[in-house]
Design an enzyme around this catalytic site. Sequence first.
Site, PDB file in Angstrom:
ATOM      1  N   LYS A   1       8.731  -0.444  32.968  1.00 39.29           N
ATOM      2  CA  LYS A   1       8.996   0.997  32.881  1.00 39.29           C
ATOM      3  C   LYS A   1       7.698   1.780  33.018  1.00 39.29           C
ATOM      4  O   LYS A   1       7.654   2.816  33.698  1.00 39.29           O
ATOM      5  CB  LYS A   1       9.651   1.337  31.544  1.00 39.29           C
ATOM      6  CG  LYS A   1      10.958   0.603  31.277  1.00 39.29           C
ATOM      7  CD  LYS A   1      11.358   0.772  29.804  1.00 39.29           C
ATOM      8  CE  LYS A   1      12.365  -0.260  29.377  1.00 39.29           C
ATOM      9  NZ  LYS A   1      12.492  -0.332  27.906  1.00 39.29           N
TER      10      LYS A   1
ATOM     11  N   LYS B   1       6.711  -0.754  21.393  1.00 39.67           N
ATOM     12  CA  LYS B   1       7.599  -1.926  21.452  1.00 39.67           C
ATOM     13  C   LYS B   1       7.807  -2.385  20.020  1.00 39.67           C
ATOM     14  O   LYS B   1       7.164  -1.865  19.109  1.00 39.67           O
ATOM     15  CB  LYS B   1       6.969  -3.044  22.287  1.00 39.67           C
ATOM     16  CG  LYS B   1       5.501  -3.345  21.917  1.00 39.67           C
ATOM     17  CD  LYS B   1       4.881  -4.435  22.779  1.00 39.67           C
ATOM     18  CE  LYS B   1       4.485  -3.985  24.147  1.00 39.67           C
ATOM     19  NZ  LYS B   1       5.015  -4.812  25.210  1.00 39.67           N
ATOM     20  N   ARG B   2       8.714  -3.346  19.800  1.00 41.93           N
ATOM     21  CA  ARG B   2       8.850  -3.889  18.452  1.00 41.93           C
ATOM     22  C   ARG B   2       7.491  -4.363  17.939  1.00 41.93           C
ATOM     23  O   ARG B   2       6.664  -4.857  18.713  1.00 41.93           O
ATOM     24  CB  ARG B   2       9.835  -5.072  18.449  1.00 41.93           C
ATOM     25  CG  ARG B   2      11.291  -4.665  18.594  1.00 41.93           C
ATOM     26  CD  ARG B   2      11.766  -3.769  17.477  1.00 41.93           C
ATOM     27  NE  ARG B   2      11.840  -4.442  16.212  1.00 41.93           N
ATOM     28  CZ  ARG B   2      12.977  -4.794  15.589  1.00 41.93           C
ATOM     29  NH1 ARG B   2      14.140  -4.527  16.141  1.00 41.93           N
ATOM     30  NH2 ARG B   2      12.936  -5.383  14.421  1.00 41.93           N
TER      31      ARG B   2
HETATM   32  C1  LIG Z   1      12.186  -1.307  27.055  1.00 45.15           C
HETATM   33  C2  LIG Z   1      12.378  -1.213  25.607  1.00 45.15           C
HETATM   34  C3  LIG Z   1      12.010  -2.268  24.764  1.00 45.15           C
HETATM   35  C4  LIG Z   1      11.340  -3.528  25.284  1.00 45.15           C
HETATM   36  O1  LIG Z   1       9.946  -3.319  25.336  1.00 45.15           O
HETATM   37  P1  LIG Z   1       8.927  -4.529  25.544  1.00 45.15           P
HETATM   38  O2  LIG Z   1       7.617  -3.846  25.714  1.00 45.15           O
HETATM   39  O3  LIG Z   1       9.353  -5.250  26.776  1.00 45.15           O
HETATM   40  O4  LIG Z   1       8.976  -5.367  24.320  1.00 45.15           O
HETATM   41  C5  LIG Z   1      12.206  -2.145  23.412  1.00 45.15           C
HETATM   42  N1  LIG Z   1      12.753  -1.023  22.887  1.00 45.15           N
HETATM   43  C6  LIG Z   1      13.107   0.018  23.664  1.00 45.15           C
HETATM   44  C7  LIG Z   1      13.681   1.227  23.018  1.00 45.15           C
HETATM   45  C8  LIG Z   1      12.941  -0.037  25.038  1.00 45.15           C
HETATM   46  O5  LIG Z   1      13.320   0.998  25.792  1.00 45.15           O
END
Ligand SMILES: *Cc1c(COP(=O)(O)O)cnc(C)c1O
Length: 819
Positions: A669, A557-558
Amino acid sequence: MTTATRPATRAAGRTAPQRSELPALARRALAQRSDAPAGDACWTALASAARELLAERWAATQRADTRRGRTRRVHYLSMEFLMGRALGNALQALDLQDAAQAALPEGAPPLGEVLEHEPDAALGNGGLGRLAACFLDSFATLGLPSFGYGLRYRHGMFAQAIQDGRQIERPDTWLEAGSPWELPRPELRYTVGFGGHVRFEGGQHRWEPAETVAAQAIDFIVPGHGTERVSTLRQWQAEAAQPIDLTAFSRGDHAQAGQQRLAAERLNWVLYPDDSTPAGRELRLRQEFLLVSASLQDLLARHLREGGDIHQVGRANVVHLNDTHPALAPLELMRLLLDEHGLDWDAAWQATHQATSYTNHTLMPEALETWPLDLVERLLPRHLAIAYEINHRFLDEVRARFPGDEARVARMSLFDEGQSHHGGERRLRMAALAVVASHKVNGVSALHSQLMVDTLFADYAQLWPERFLNVTNGVTPRRWLVQANPGLAGLLDKHIGAEWRQDLSALGALRAKAGGKRIGAEFLRVKRAAKARLAAHIREELGLVVREDALFDVQVKRIHEYKRQLLNLLQVIARYQAIVADPGADWVPRVVVFAGKAASAYRAAKGVIALIHDVARVVNTDPRVGDRLKLVFLPNYSVSLAELIIPAADLSEQISTAGTEASGTGNMKFALNGALTVGTWDGADIEMAEAMGVDEMFVFGLRADEAARIKALGYDPRLYIEGSRVLQQVIDAIAHGSFAHGDPQRHRELLQPLLQHDPYLLMADFDSYLQAQARVDALWRDPAAWAASALRNIAGMGGFSSDRTIGDYLREVWAPPAR
Ligand SMILES: *Cc1c(COP(=O)(O)O)cnc(C)c1O
């Protein structure tokens, strides 16, 4: 690529191409090439064939929507759409994967490899942009008359490379070869102004901008699944109103002659690559206005073209604001209705209020968007005047309800009078504007929505309690299960039938079967195959060999302090130290995977990436550790990388400080792909745990109310360090430079704040986190029990489809206004 300039619809008289024609279309495209069918040539051929088929369906969808009757049309305005790759999704939507494979000539790479030649359309930073992309998929699949509206950035999210363990940013060049998914719409072009002044004449205000650009529509097609519908992401591209200033050119002033063109092109130059602090720059405000103005002009033109009454525009149309980035929309809609269409204030306001709704994505004060009034006045003088008038009327309402409470009036005003921060500058508060203008305001998980009305919007919620609600986020199961994990999708079909593909809640049927021996073994085999694919990628990318039977422990994630990648890393260091102290113990082998981008100016986030790499160098080369622990950072996190990583995860790390992660969608996901979650009681994790059974998640740490209380009481992280020998050793190792060739300075900037303020409570949650990780290890030792729990996790995820989310919006946010 030449396809991007081809007209969208075929010449009259030719019949539409049929699905069965795809192989022929693809072969024809390949035959036009003289070189060998390398992967990129195959990709181009398949993509242009899929484009032809989808363009037909898209045109049919547009025709059908003009005859939609009284259904409202949804206009989803977002500065970000993180689409990722499209060809695999398109072939799935057309049900042509097998035909595509068959169409590839001898000697061509397999379809899976061909698909990897597509660059990601990364017109977003992270969760917010990916949510918008999932919504487009649901719009198409559910058959909703709708438009996504965005900007066509030439350079999307930067590409991340790692050099000497540090993040390097490179420009993203996704459009370099054109995009086959775009249909240029030369007939859809609007004028967008900036600056100038306002004239008042004959009872009418008229804005006379000093500069104008032409906003050109370029449609990005989004296929639905199990339907022939193809939705539209309408992306705006600014072009010079006059491509060349001929007077200046004749003078020989060539720089001046091209000036307008450069100024226009700058608007689409680049996505602001920060996911959590507002950009605060003039160019960003111009981008936001370009999106808003072009989209609303387009909406109004369509409404009138279809015979709509201008007074009914708010009844027939939804204008949804994805965060405050498009929150100039109510001001621009008011201007258009008042000044261009001659409505009076009350009629214009009624229509604007009926149309507008807003999703809040963050409660963190530093992430709230505000703009200096002098900048707004200089760029958008008429809009500022309208904002004053809205505020005047609104504050009258507040005073009538709360007489004498001027402190409340000041808190609720659209204008921050600048006593507190920003050096006394007066500013326009975009969140306040969005709340006042909208008839509905939603948060994105139950906890977030509750905190929203308890804290950030408490004053507004007292005035208008019925305006606020929750709509929990979701993800599209097409991309995140069917496409990313065909092995698991097949397993589900076999055991519970294929109904879940239409209606994800059918996953609930898995619960009763989750304990079965055979299904458990099959699940572990599917997982193992996904892990083998990820292991191969790790080997290629980093030259590192990992055990495929290890527990794959993943946080992608970020990179952000509130998401606490550092807490995870501290746990990895603790595990490393424990292994070194007792290598003979029965360790659960783990591969810890990180990926994520840091905003380029975000020092703390970049420090985390550097520390991960330093620790990885030590851990991965320590012979005492061997394959008991490997630490991996995969560069350039993106949608396509997520599609590779997530199916391979055994454990999903969702460990934000409680009360900080609005929802999360990564969490969904992972669980949908059969990873177990170690997580805090935060965002949508809470609802996921409740849906799958709280015991199915490894929950740890302070709750949001406890975190708030502990801070209010005067939190001292040192007490926690002194109280934990393990934590003390971890901190000491970093402080003494054990991972930095003995240089104690190298990670000082990262460590010091942890010891002093630790605003995200890592120290307070550390022990509880370690205990949760011990429970993870214990369950892992019993593979059948692990598989059963993973299957129960999947069974509980039926409610987290973006189809359910959009259904909620339709019922509770986008429903037609009462008469
Ligand atoms: C789903 C997704 C996110 C969001 O992730 P979080 O864990 O909810 O912060 C960020 N970047 C990409 C490429 C994603 O597919």
